[in-house]
Design a protein around this motif. Structure first.
Motif, PDB file in Angstrom:
ATOM      1  N   GLY A  60       0.800  -1.216   0.000  1.00 17.77           N
ATOM      2  CA  GLY A  60       0.000   0.000   0.000  1.00 17.77           C
ATOM      3  C   GLY A  60       0.832   1.265   0.000  1.00 17.77           C
ATOM      4  O   GLY A  60       0.285   2.367  -0.039  1.00 17.77           O
ATOM      5  N   GLU A  61       2.153   1.136   0.022  1.00 16.00           N
ATOM      6  CA  GLU A  61       3.042   2.293   0.047  1.00 16.00           C
ATOM      7  C   GLU A  61       3.433   2.702  -1.368  1.00 16.00           C
ATOM      8  O   GLU A  61       3.563   1.856  -2.254  1.00 16.00           O
ATOM      9  N   PRO A  62       3.645   4.002  -1.613  1.00 12.71           N
ATOM     10  CA  PRO A  62       3.989   4.455  -2.967  1.00 12.71           C
ATOM     11  C   PRO A  62       5.287   3.847  -3.468  1.00 12.71           C
ATOM     12  O   PRO A  62       6.275   3.746  -2.724  1.00 12.71           O
ATOM     13  N   GLY A  63       5.299   3.455  -4.735  1.00  5.80           N
ATOM     14  CA  GLY A  63       6.521   2.956  -5.344  1.00  5.80           C
ATOM     15  C   GLY A  63       7.601   4.010  -5.393  1.00  5.80           C
ATOM     16  O   GLY A  63       8.793   3.689  -5.413  1.00  5.80           O
ATOM     17  N   PHE A  64       7.195   5.282  -5.412  1.00 12.17           N
ATOM     18  CA  PHE A  64       8.178   6.360  -5.450  1.00 12.17           C
ATOM     19  C   PHE A  64       9.072   6.315  -4.220  1.00 12.17           C
ATOM     20  O   PHE A  64      10.299   6.463  -4.317  1.00 12.17           O
ATOM     21  N   ASP A  65       8.487   6.133  -3.047  1.00 12.08           N
ATOM     22  CA  ASP A  65       9.261   6.113  -1.813  1.00 12.08           C
ATOM     23  C   ASP A  65      10.283   4.993  -1.824  1.00 12.08           C
ATOM     24  O   ASP A  65      11.426   5.164  -1.379  1.00 12.08           O
ATOM     25  N   ALA A  66       9.873   3.835  -2.339  1.00  6.88           N
ATOM     26  CA  ALA A  66      10.787   2.701  -2.404  1.00  6.88           C
ATOM     27  C   ALA A  66      11.931   2.966  -3.379  1.00  6.88           C
ATOM     28  O   ALA A  66      13.075   2.578  -3.140  1.00  6.88           O
ATOM     29  N   ALA A  67      11.623   3.646  -4.498  1.00  6.98           N
ATOM     30  CA  ALA A  67      12.640   3.900  -5.518  1.00  6.98           C
ATOM     31  C   ALA A  67      13.627   4.983  -5.093  1.00  6.98           C
ATOM     32  O   ALA A  67      14.821   4.887  -5.395  1.00  6.98           O
ATOM     33  N   TYR A  68      13.150   6.002  -4.391  1.00  4.25           N
ATOM     34  CA  TYR A  68      13.986   7.156  -4.092  1.00  4.25           C
ATOM     35  C   TYR A  68      14.344   7.301  -2.615  1.00  4.25           C
ATOM     36  O   TYR A  68      15.142   8.167  -2.250  1.00  4.25           O
ATOM     37  N   GLY A  69      13.736   6.496  -1.774  1.00  6.04           N
ATOM     38  CA  GLY A  69      14.079   6.551  -0.358  1.00  6.04           C
ATOM     39  C   GLY A  69      13.524   7.741   0.378  1.00  6.04           C
ATOM     40  O   GLY A  69      13.931   8.044   1.506  1.00  6.04           O
ATOM     41  N   MET A  70      12.575   8.431  -0.231  1.00  4.56           N
ATOM     42  CA  MET A  70      11.946   9.586   0.403  1.00  4.56           C
ATOM     43  C   MET A  70      10.627   9.880  -0.309  1.00  4.56           C
ATOM     44  O   MET A  70      10.427   9.449  -1.451  1.00  4.56           O
ATOM     45  N   PRO A  71       9.724  10.619   0.327  1.00  2.00           N
ATOM     46  CA  PRO A  71       8.464  10.981  -0.330  1.00  2.00           C
ATOM     47  C   PRO A  71       8.686  11.903  -1.519  1.00  2.00           C
ATOM     48  O   PRO A  71       9.713  12.581  -1.629  1.00  2.00           O
ATOM     49  N   PHE A  72       7.681  11.965  -2.380  1.00  2.00           N
ATOM     50  CA  PHE A  72       7.759  12.709  -3.629  1.00  2.00           C
ATOM     51  C   PHE A  72       8.120  14.176  -3.411  1.00  2.00           C
ATOM     52  O   PHE A  72       9.051  14.707  -4.029  1.00  2.00           O
TER      53      PHE A  72
END
Length: 344
Positions: free
Chosen positions: A130-142
């Protein structure tokens, strides 16, 4: 016996083997679109048809590869290849030009950026967590990433301005704004909507409220608006300008989960007098599952942020829990609707 040659109509009667294939090729179309956008091919076609060889001569690209990419995008309705092998911009293709009103080029460059591609690659993980893929890819919120990468922040701000083109006019036309008073645009970005409202309602004044770096690059300069506006930097989770007669939140709530939306709405409500109106401008999903273009935007929210697109009932619940009463939902002719609420 010789085999009869197929008629031209038969040669051009092919259809996709399956809608599934069209979906599977989606990333190819997006990558091709980005390449054409970055090389400003639409600008080079603005004054008439040109062959891939002619385009390659002025862009330094490979003519054969360019022809093949343009041929693909012609199947998407952006170009037409004429009998001489020259490519012509369609009405949709003109939106890729950088020099036209309502250009969608900045939006295309944003949504095909590596930020969104990497976030989309993480949807499989998002289905588990349920967590954004962005956070996983970049290690921080958008938005934290944008704050640390000025070039990406500029792409984002330019895209938001471009995507609002035409929409702001529709919003300004769809609502009966008062003849006088102060409009406070909360999270208003560079002020495109506020500028449109003030331009069409000369008795109104305005306050543009957003992050300091954003309002510093505002669009409110102009002789016709002189003396009728000011900007204010701040954080809408903790403060909002007081004393306004009408408050706006355009495309803000869809960026955030419910708990954060309640924080924003509660902060805005504290700044408002009772009976003051609040306009939420956001897509409103049908409650019955009817297809809606915002369903795709909802997945952008899912993969990059913790926000979402909402139904009218979901908006009404958020408003009721933060001190507002929903009065009406107005269509605008754009994807967004206007939800008019009253402070209680």
């Amino acid at each position: 016996m010789s085999t009869p040659r197929p008629e031209a109509a038969e040669l051009n009667s092919h259809r996709s083997a399956s809608p599934l294939h069209d979906l599977a090729y989606g990333h190819i179309h997006a990558s091709a679109l980005r390449a054409i956008a970055r090389h400003r091919i639409a600008d080079h076609l603005a004054h008439g048809p040109r062959t891939a060889h002619a385009l390659a001569a002025v862009t330094g690209l490979d003519a054969t590869a360019l022809h093949r990419v343009l041929r693909l995008l012609a199947t998407c309705g952006l170009f037409v290849e004429d009998a001489d092998g020259a490519f012509v911009l369609t009405e949709a293709g003109h939106g890729l030009r950088s020099d036209v009103a309502g250009s969608q080029l900045p939006g295309i460059l944003l949504f095909t950026d590596e930020m969104f591609r990497r976030a989309a690659d993480g949807i499989e993980g998002t289905l588990r967590t349920g967590e954004p893929g962005f956070d996983a890819a970049y290690g921080m919120p958008f938005f934290d990433h944008l704050a640390t990468t000025p070039d990406k922040s500029r792409v984002f701000d330019e895209a938001m301005t471009a995507l609002s083109s035409g929409v702001d006019e529709a919003i300004a036309d769809a609502y009966a704004f008062p003849e006088s008073g102060t409009v406070v645009d909360i999270g208003g970005g560079r002020g495109g909507l506020l500028r449109q409202i003030l331009a069409t309602h000369p008795g109104l004044n305005g306050i543009l409220f957003d992050q300091p770096r954003t309002v510093a690059d505002h669009l409110l300069d102009g002789h016709d608006l002189a003396g009728r506006w000011h900007t204010q930097g701040g954080d809408f989770f903790t403060t909002a300008p007081t004393g306004g007669d009408l408050y706006l939140l355009k495309n803000v709530l869809h960026d955030w989960p419910d708990d954060d939306c309640l924080r924003i709405l509660t902060t805005v409500r504290r700044a408002m007098r009772p009976a003051t109106r609040l306009l939420l401008v956001d897509a409103v999903l049908p409650g019955d599952g009817t297809p809606h273009p915002a369903a795709a935007l909802d997945i952008v929210m899912l993969m990059t942020l913790k926000g979402r697109e909402r139904t009218a009932a979901e908006f009404e619940d958020l408003l009721a829990r933060s001190g507002f009463r929903l009065r009406q939902v107005l269509p605008t002719g754009a994807m967004s609707s206007i939800l008019e609420a009253e402070a209680i």
